[in-house]
Design an enzyme around this catalytic site. Structure first.
Site, PDB file in Angstrom:
ATOM      1  CG  ASP A   1      -0.281  -0.284   2.497  1.00 62.20           C
ATOM      2  OD1 ASP A   1       0.957  -0.398   2.491  1.00 62.20           O
ATOM      3  OD2 ASP A   1      -0.967  -0.389   3.524  1.00 62.20           O
TER       4      ASP A   1
ATOM      5  CG  ASP B   1       5.476  -2.306  12.906  1.00 61.06           C
ATOM      6  OD1 ASP B   1       4.870  -3.239  13.474  1.00 61.06           O
ATOM      7  OD2 ASP B   1       4.913  -1.263  12.555  1.00 61.06           O
TER       8      ASP B   1
END
Lengths: 461, 659
Positions: free
Chosen positions: B389, B470
């Site tokens: 994205d 992350d």
């Protein structure tokens, strides 16, 4: 009546012959009257036309390949064998025309070339051009082994072999892939069901019976028989490498099944041990390769590879095997220089030699030397405190390449027999307590060292 | 050459009969003539024989060795031929469409292609597009036309569908509340009689060809506001056309063959499949001079958002210096359509069987993708990690090429990222400027192989740990005080709205106004100053020349920063210790930048732009740069709003979205 007959027969015969003559003309025109071909068309007779057919097919193929900017190199064992005899001459010779067709006309069914996958963008354009040039081609694809070790990844199948056929000659193009461990790999040639089994005599192929592992070759551009090709810089070295290039893939599927039954140890200790063992193995491989000593994964390390494609976290050491005929006195100093002090030395070169080096952080490197007999191979063990000798028997084996913890290393090709000899039929079950004197199923008592030899055969540092 | 084969067979007979004749004639004393004749004939014979041999020799491969078997080379695996879908050979399709309050389904030739009976889900108009030649499903969409704006999306989609495709509509629960006039007209133009009069809780099914005939329509009116229309079941037949008619006639090239394959399978990608003047699928951007990242593998992490992936790959392949051979798309799950997109662009794609759930699933997918990347490119020292994205800036690779040597040489670096968390339209200015930051922004970044192989891979969170990859990478145990290099103006743009941790509001607030570099070939400024020690010198120089702002004013006010351009200003905020971000969070909130957790800091210093002036924020006394504060200045303290008692806990709760 007879006269008419005779005339008719004569006319018919003349006509046929004429037609054949015409055909012959066309034939020669088709195959021989192309650019550069004149040199070899002087020689008459069907045998020489066969020879030059090979030359012409190779020439056409090289033309096809260069028009698509695909860098291939020659790996044909037959031609490289011939080339190797005249290597000095070929290296020094300029681009002048060669007087005779010495290499590419040699009788054979195939000419084999290699292609590095990463230097090539897979494209269909090549095949369309090939078809236009009259080639028939076959592509053999299969699973990508670089993803095989990964849980549940499915990539596209990758091309492993190509065969281009023209007239009576075929070009076998072997695709080489880079693998972690800094080596090149080519896949086996396996025909899928719908494929034409008679496309070429597959059995005569020099590559593809097994997958193979090779060092990255240095290439040398040469001109042989008026054709410019790349060849390995050291053809005899390449041929020697080829003779024992067989590669074994780790049994990833079985390893996954093993981890289903016995979940992997993911503790910090295990992670740390694996890291240390891996770097120790890398260091050992570097040291032995520099010495030119052939070695293989043995005992627990071999079991780890075979059973779970990884280092067994509770194994506490790294085990290597070396044939005693490959023993070099330099081994000990080389390891010491690499920062691995000798921990102990048992036995002597003539009998039951075993070396042990101290790696970083309690990880030990054990090197067992193997003695070959007529019908078996054995290595020895020594108990330091009693001077007792042990003998571990293995059925005969040969060595294969494999990839293990990002390293290209040897393992016994007949791994199952090797592992079973060492660990018995229950090798699939992890065992945490292991006594090297009694647990192995192939151990035998082998007497006691004479006391006066102890200083020599039992050295502990 | 085949036409010559009969000849050798004919020859021997003729020869023998002639030989007999010749034998008789020899008796007749015409020796000389015979001799000449004999000579000629012999010569002819030799020619014939030589030729026959030649033919046989050249055909040797075909004849002599035909019997050679190749059993050794048989594939051990039995390749069971998958039976072709019966649809392929049939001319007529039976289509069943069902519409009701709680369930919809569509069956084509007895195969269910859509079934939705989940509660609280799938409300609105379901649309299925079939290929008119093969009957394959090319697109499946649901538009919740009970809610606003969904009908616009449907119109957009229907307009993108190529003429001739077969469209199937069915309503689940309610599909008329926000179905506006425009949308109704589009449906009417497709041939629907009922669409203009669709009303509250009506049930409706419709099958038709775009720009052609109607195959069937059924409708059940809702009798009262509180009840639904009766379920309707439409059974109809659709006549298939020939493959020829269903395809565009593009010139036969490699690219168009890919295009054809793609366009015959999926719908909804607009002009890439238009017959006239389709949009290109190969971009050939200018190559980069001295490209240091040409051989760096690029891993694109994807899920099942094929339209996003399509947009992302377009921008990636248009970036200067891109090397398509190094790109691998990793798809989380066995989804066909993302794979079709990957193949359209001629890239390689790898599918990954999902492991675990939610965030852990993403995390496992990342691990598998990274491991596979380094397996596939064993020579690589780095890997570029992208997500489906992201838009990729035209100078993305140029940016990396100029900075990658730092990652190789400077041990104190963790990554290079294309994303500046604080780089909004109003806070980023200089495309040639780089920063060092203690946070790991992700969203287009470079990973060092040694970091992955030696540190991260062995202890990557296992599937049962529901961690964000992350967030895990940002933990001090992993980061170990190392920093990332980021640009002032981001080289990636996060356009995803539908995502695991993503919704429209969130995107609007935090991502939409992000600045994105569109200038090609930006020459980065003073890259060497990004090295560990050089950077400190640089910061001290900056602070030395910076003008201290008026700390009596409200820092949230625009007037806090003078109306100048190109100056350097500094302000001091209160920051009691290293983890005290109370004032910073309030400041970030009022500056409308990232405030969900702390991003973009370097030793208690933040760098951004305000009104085209470089704007430095120093946390006093925690930051080592506090010494630069004039003694007359009191660091600004901003209190968190009273009702938000747990302001300090905000970062943890927000679990900053990046996926």
């Amino acid at each position: 009546m007879q006269k008419i007959n005779r005339n008719v027969v004569l006319a018919l015969l003349s006509l046929t012959s004429l037609v054949f003559l015409l055909f012959q003309l066309c034939y020669y025109k088709f195959y021989l009257s192309q650019k550069n071909g004149a040199a070899f068309s002087k020689v008459r007779g069907s045998q020489s036309s066969q020879d030059s057919t090979r030359w012409h097919v190779v020439r056409k193929f090289l033309g096809l390949i260069s028009s698509h900017n695909i860098p291939v190199y020659l790996i044909d064992p037959l031609i490289l064998g011939l080339v190797d005899k005249d290597i000095e001459q070929i290296r020094s010779s300029l681009d002048g025309p060669s007087p005779e067709c010495k290499y590419f006309c040699a009788p054979r069914d195939f000419t084999t070339f290699a292609l590095l996958d990463k230097t090539w963008k897979h494209e269909m354009g090549l095949f369309r051009t090939a078809e236009k040039m009259g080639f028939q081609w076959l592509k053999i694809i299969n699973k990508d082994p670089r993803l095989d070790g990964m849980d549940d990844l499915s990539g596209m199948e990758i091309p492993l072999h190509y065969i281009f056929k023209l007239a009576s000659h075929a070009i076998h193009l072997v695709v080489f892939y880079e693998r972690s461990g800094n080596f090149l790999w080519h896949g086996p040639l396996r025909l899928k069901q719908h494929m034409d089994r008679k496309f070429v005599p597959f059995r005569k192929l020099h590559f593809g019976r097994y997958p193979g592992a090779y060092e990255k070759p240095e290439l040398l551009p040469v001109s042989i028989d008026d054709l410019k090709v790349q060849i390995p810089k050291n053809p005899s070295g390449f041929l020697e490498e080829m003779s024992h290039s067989r590669f074994l893939e780790c049994r990833y599927r079985e390893a996954r099944a093993f981890f289903q039954l016995y979940p992997d140890d993911a503790s910090l200790d295990a992670v740390e041990f694996r890291k240390k063992a891996k770097s120790l193995l890398h260091l050992a491989a570097l040291t032995l390769n520099n010495l030119g000593v052939k070695f293989w994964l043995s005992s627990g390390t071999c079991l780890g590879w075979y059973r779970q494609c990884n280092i067994i976290p509770h194994s506490k050491d790294v085990d290597l095997g070396i044939f005693i005929r490959d023993y070099k006195a330099d081994i000990i100093p080389a390891f010491q220089k690499a920062g691995l002090p000798l921990k102990h030395k048992f036995g002597k070169v003539e009998d039951s030699l075993e070396l042990s080096f101290q790696g970083e952080g309690d990880v030990k490197l054990d090197i067992f030397f193997f003695y070959e007999e007529d019908d078996h191979i054995w290595n020895g063990g020594t108990q330091a405190k009693s001077g007792k000798k042990f003998k571990y028997l293995f059925p005969k084996f040969t060595l294969c390449w494999t990839e293990f913890v990002e390293l290209k290393v040897h393992v016994p090709c007949e791994t199952l027999q090797y592992v079973e000899a060492n660990y018995g039929p229950e090798w699939k079950v992890p065992v945490k307590t292991w006594d090297w004197k009694s647990s192995p199923s192939n151990v035998q008592d082998n007497g006691v060292w004479p006391v006066d030899e102890w200083d020599d055969v039992i050295q502990i540092y | 050459m085949d036409e010559w084969k009969p000849n050798p067979a004919v020859k021997p007979h003729k020869k023998r009969s002639w030989y007999l004749a010749w034998k008789y004639k020899l008796m007749n004393q015409r020796a000389l003539r015979k001799l000449c004749q004999t000579g000629a004939v012999l010569f002819l014979l030799v020619t014939v024989i030589v030729n026959i041999k030649l033919i046989l020799d050249t055909r040797r491969a075909a004849y002599a060795e035909e019997e050679e078997s190749a059993q050794d080379y048989d594939d051990e695996m039995l390749n069971v031929e998958v039976p072709r879908h019966p649809v392929n050979n049939k001319k007529v399709l039976d289509v069943e469409v069902y519409s009701s309050r709680s369930k919809v389904y569509v069956a084509v030739d007895g195969t269910t292609v859509l079934e939705d009976e989940a509660r609280e889900q799938g409300r609105g108009i379901h649309v299925i597009v079939l290929n008119q030649a093969t009957g394959h499903v090319m697109a499946k969409r649901v538009f919740d036309t009970y809610s606003p704006h969904e009908d616009e999306a449907m119109v957009l989609f229907l307009n993108m569908v190529a003429r001739g495709r077969i469209l199937i509509f069915t309503i689940k629960d309610e599909g008329s509340f926000h179905l506006k006039e425009t949308a109704k007209n589009v449906l009417k133009s497709l041939g629907s009689q009922v669409a203009p009069f669709l009303s509250w809780r009506d049930m409706w099914t419709f099958v038709g060809k775009k720009g052609g005939e109607v195959y069937g329509e059924k409708h059940a009116k809702s009798p009262a506001l509180s009840t639904w229309g009766d379920p309707v079941l439409l059974k109809t037949e659709v006549h298939l056309t020939s493959v020829e008619d269903a395809e565009c006639h593009w010139p036969d090239t490699e690219l168009n063959r890919r295009r054809k394959r793609f366009c015959s399978k999926v719908e909804g990608y607009g002009s890439v499949c238009s017959c006239k003047d389709p949009t290109p699928i190969e971009f050939n951007p200018d190559p980069l001079k001295d490209n240091k990242v040409f051989d760096v593998p690029v891993a694109v992490i994807a899920g099942n958002r094929p339209n996003y992936l399509y947009r992302m790959l377009r921008s990636l392949l248009s970036a200067q210096g891109v090397n398509p051979q190094m790109i691998t798309v990793f798809i989380d799950g066995y989804y066909e359509e993302p794979m079709d997109v990957v193949e359209l662009f001629g890239l390689s794609g790898i599918q990954h069987t999902p492991i675990s759930i939610k965030n852990a699933r993403v995390s496992q997918h990342y691990k598998a993708s990274l491991t596979a990347t380094f397996n596939l490119f064993p020579d690589a020292k780095f890997a570029v990690v992208l997500e489906e994205d992201l838009d990729i800036s035209v100078d993305f690779f140029s940016f990396l090429s100029q900075s990658i040597h730092l990652l190789e040489e400077d041990e104190s670096l963790y990554c290079i990222s294309a994303w500046n968390d604080q780089g909004y339209e109003h806070t980023a200015e200089d495309p040639s400027l780089l920063y060092r930051v203690e946070t790991m922004p992700g969203l287009g970044w470079v990973l060092r192989k040694s970091l992955y192989k030696d540190e991260l891979e062995p202890k990557w969170p296992t599937p049962e740990k529901l961690w964000d990859w992350d967030m895990w990478m940002r933990m001090p145990e992993q980061r170990k005080g190392r920093e990332c290099i980021i640009p002032d103006i981001s080289r990636s743009y996060h356009f995803g709205i539908v995502g695991l941790n993503m919704n429209g509001y969130f995107h609007e607030a935090y991502f939409k106004k992000h600045k994105f570099n569109t200038v090609p070939n930006v020459q980065l400024k003073n890259v060497e100053s990004l090295r560990k020690d050089n950077y400190e010198t640089e910061i001290h120089r900056l602070l030395g020349e910076a003008e201290v702002l008026d700390h009596s004013k409200n820092p949230c006010e625009d007037s806090f920063v003078p109306d100048t351009e190109g100056r350097v200003y500094v302000m001091f905020i209160r920051m009691e210790q290293e983890a005290d971000f109370t004032t910073w969070t309030q400041l970030a909130k009022c500056l409308h930048i990232w405030d969900l957790d702390v991003r973009g800091n370097h030793k208690g210093l933040w760098r951004l732009f305000r009104k085209k002036n470089h704007f430095l924020v120093v946390g006093v006394p925690a930051s080592p740069y506090s010494s630069k504060k004039p003694s007359s200045v009191t660091p600004i303290y901003m209190e968190p709003p009273a009702k938000e008692e747990g302001a300090a806990a905000v970062p943890a709760v927000a679990a900053a979205e990046q996926t």
